[in-house]
Design a protein around this motif. Structure first.
Motif, PDB file in Angstrom:
ATOM      1  N   ALA A 237     -30.634  40.331  31.077  1.00  0.00           N
ATOM      2  CA  ALA A 237     -30.000  41.099  30.005  1.00  0.00           C
ATOM      3  C   ALA A 237     -29.547  40.225  28.835  1.00  0.00           C
ATOM      4  N   VAL A 238     -29.648  38.894  28.965  1.00  0.00           N
ATOM      5  CA  VAL A 238     -29.238  38.001  27.876  1.00  0.00           C
ATOM      6  C   VAL A 238     -30.219  38.107  26.715  1.00  0.00           C
ATOM      7  N   THR A 239     -29.711  38.409  25.536  1.00  0.00           N
ATOM      8  CA  THR A 239     -30.553  38.511  24.343  1.00  0.00           C
ATOM      9  C   THR A 239     -30.202  37.474  23.286  1.00  0.00           C
ATOM     10  N   ARG A 240     -29.022  36.833  23.424  1.00  0.00           N
ATOM     11  CA  ARG A 240     -28.606  35.801  22.461  1.00  0.00           C
ATOM     12  C   ARG A 240     -28.121  34.578  23.234  1.00  0.00           C
ATOM     13  N   ILE A 241     -28.606  33.408  22.831  1.00  0.00           N
ATOM     14  CA  ILE A 241     -28.235  32.166  23.508  1.00  0.00           C
ATOM     15  C   ILE A 241     -27.673  31.184  22.490  1.00  0.00           C
ATOM     16  N   VAL A 242     -26.459  30.715  22.756  1.00  0.00           N
ATOM     17  CA  VAL A 242     -25.821  29.704  21.918  1.00  0.00           C
ATOM     18  C   VAL A 242     -25.962  28.349  22.622  1.00  0.00           C
ATOM     19  N   VAL A 243     -26.497  27.369  21.905  1.00  0.00           N
ATOM     20  CA  VAL A 243     -26.703  26.027  22.461  1.00  0.00           C
ATOM     21  C   VAL A 243     -25.940  25.028  21.607  1.00  0.00           C
ATOM     22  N   PHE A 244     -25.076  24.245  22.240  1.00  0.00           N
ATOM     23  CA  PHE A 244     -24.393  23.158  21.533  1.00  0.00           C
ATOM     24  C   PHE A 244     -25.305  21.936  21.559  1.00  0.00           C
ATOM     25  N   ASP A 245     -25.775  21.527  20.387  1.00  0.00           N
ATOM     26  CA  ASP A 245     -26.759  20.441  20.281  1.00  0.00           C
ATOM     27  C   ASP A 245     -26.055  19.089  20.339  1.00  0.00           C
ATOM     28  N   VAL A 246     -25.476  18.758  21.506  1.00  0.00           N
ATOM     29  CA  VAL A 246     -24.716  17.516  21.652  1.00  0.00           C
ATOM     30  C   VAL A 246     -25.641  16.325  21.843  1.00  0.00           C
ATOM     31  N   LEU A 247     -26.549  16.443  22.786  1.00  0.00           N
ATOM     32  CA  LEU A 247     -27.409  15.305  23.108  1.00  0.00           C
ATOM     33  C   LEU A 247     -28.815  15.463  22.561  1.00  0.00           C
ATOM     34  N   ASP A 277     -36.491  17.997  25.298  1.00  0.00           N
ATOM     35  CA  ASP A 277     -37.639  18.598  25.983  1.00  0.00           C
ATOM     36  C   ASP A 277     -37.275  19.918  26.653  1.00  0.00           C
ATOM     37  N   ASP A 278     -36.050  19.998  27.202  1.00  0.00           N
ATOM     38  CA  ASP A 278     -35.622  21.235  27.858  1.00  0.00           C
ATOM     39  C   ASP A 278     -35.691  22.415  26.892  1.00  0.00           C
ATOM     40  N   THR A 279     -35.202  22.227  25.668  1.00  0.00           N
ATOM     41  CA  THR A 279     -35.211  23.308  24.687  1.00  0.00           C
ATOM     42  C   THR A 279     -36.637  23.640  24.248  1.00  0.00           C
ATOM     43  N   LYS A 280     -37.458  22.616  24.044  1.00  0.00           N
ATOM     44  CA  LYS A 280     -38.855  22.860  23.651  1.00  0.00           C
ATOM     45  C   LYS A 280     -39.595  23.655  24.725  1.00  0.00           C
ATOM     46  N   ILE A 281     -39.407  23.270  25.987  1.00  0.00           N
ATOM     47  CA  ILE A 281     -40.083  23.971  27.089  1.00  0.00           C
ATOM     48  C   ILE A 281     -39.595  25.407  27.191  1.00  0.00           C
ATOM     49  N   ASN A 287     -39.224  31.696  26.613  1.00  0.00           N
ATOM     50  CA  ASN A 287     -38.549  32.554  25.637  1.00  0.00           C
ATOM     51  C   ASN A 287     -39.553  33.350  24.810  1.00  0.00           C
ATOM     52  N   LYS A 288     -40.462  34.023  25.489  1.00  0.00           N
ATOM     53  CA  LYS A 288     -41.480  34.799  24.796  1.00  0.00           C
ATOM     54  C   LYS A 288     -41.298  36.300  25.017  1.00  0.00           C
ATOM     55  N   ASN A 289     -41.202  36.690  26.256  1.00  0.00           N
ATOM     56  CA  ASN A 289     -41.102  38.108  26.570  1.00  0.00           C
ATOM     57  C   ASN A 289     -40.147  38.316  27.752  1.00  0.00           C
TER      58      ASN A 289
END
Length: 342
Positions: A237-247, A277-281, A287-289
């Motif tokens: 059900a998650v439609t929005r993801i907030v990521v803190f770009d620390v590292l 790499d985690d975010t790119k993957i 994160n497509k469908n």
């Protein structure tokens, strides 16, 4: 509207960046339905969601600045003896007895809010840390005790009662696989397992609810710095993801100042790449469908401060807290404005 999730990744020296940003989000009224964590992000998420010691979330987040060492001490002894404490049963007994001794407790805590008072308090902590016995030796499996202050800072009953979903990951050495624990399964042992970075901490045992047996774990952030997997597997059900770009910042990778700094960078440099790499993957594969909207919160660390950004000095942690809060406020006033919508 779907759920909003927050991702908190690894990187202990930059924990106050996350703390400051979380305070800004809380002040702005942003609500997270799910928090997924790895490494040091687990502790920050727990302080925000289930602070112990009677503190409010804001007070608990601000207390992360107290992890810093007074600059006058850190300049000559650049080791965080507050966070990284001596290991072993003898050391555990020493800390227990010291905590029970009212005179020792008064010496350690009587410092107030002035610079000299904080310096005195940190000096007392150094004296107690230096006097602590230990059985550390060549056969030890880690340099430090496994987060001995955890139960004093986190209320695990409050965590389980919270309406917010919470996940923390760890690498299961026994079963040789990554694993995420949900809040109903999380105990202090699971948190220590999630923070057991190789060499710094020994592998930590915790109950595995899947195999229904005790297993050994290492820190999840050493393998999966941003715990997207918990969302993919458990939170459709998650439609929005907030990521803190620390590292995710290349600027954190630099030439070392000395041998200790080189050792610290040996931990941070690969973690930076894992986080990127985690975010790119996640974006390319998972994160497509359905498509989830990503909000990547940048931290605007001035270039002149970057050489000190990984220090455990009090001034650095206070500076990072202010930067984290100001960066989050600026983000919510711009690209992150949709997060303020009801």
């Amino acid at each position: 509207m779907g759920k909003t999730a927050l991702i908190l990744g690894g990187g202990a020296p930059n924990a106050t960046l996350m703390s400051g940003a979380l305070e800004a989000f809380a002040e702005a009224g942003v609500h997270f339905d799910v928090i997924s964590t790895a490494g040091a992000g687990a502790l920050i998420g727990l302080l925000y969601l289930a602070p112990g010691g009677g503190k409010s979330p804001a007070e608990a987040l601000r207390s992360t600045m107290e992890m810093g060492i007074a600059d006058a001490i850190y300049e000559h002894f650049p080791v965080n003896y507050k966070v990284f404490q001596k290991p072993g049963a003898i050391a555990d007994a020493y800390r227990t007895l010291a905590a029970m001794n009212p005179f020792a407790k008064q010496l350690e805590e009587q410092y107030g809010d002035t610079a000299m008072g904080k310096l005195f308090g940190d000096w007392m902590k150094l004296m107690f840390a230096g006097a602590c016995p230990t059985d550390l030796g060549p056969k030890s499996l880690g340099l430090c005790a496994s987060v001995p202050f955890l139960e004093a800072t986190v209320d695990f009953d409050a965590l389980r009662a919270s309406p917010t979903g919470f996940y923390v990951n760890a690498y299961n050495i026994t079963r040789r696989r990554m694993q995420s624990f949900a809040k109903q399964d999380i105990t202090p042992d699971h948190c220590r397992a999630a923070l057991a970075y190789p060499f710094l901490y020994p592998p930590h045992p915790a109950y595995d609810p899947e195999s229904k047996a005790e297993c050994l774990y290492y820190e999840g952030a050493a393998h999966d710095c941003l715990n997207y997997k918990a969302l993919v597997d458990n939170e459709p059900a998650v439609t929005r993801i907030v990521v803190f770009d620390v590292l995710g910042a290349d600027e954190l990778m630099r030439a070392p100042r000395d041998l200790y700094d080189a050792w610290l960078l040996s931990i941070i440099v690969p973690t930076v790449e894992i986080a990127k790499d985690d975010t790119k993957i996640f974006e390319a594969v998972y994160n497509k469908n359905p498509k989830r909207e990503m909000f990547k919160v940048p931290f605007n660390i001035p270039e002149a401060h970057l050489p000190n950004a990984l220090d455990w000095s009090r001034s650095n942690l206070e500076t990072l807290y202010r930067i984290g809060k100001a960066s989050a406020q600026a983000y919510l006033a711009g690209e992150g404005a949709p997060l303020l919508a009801p």
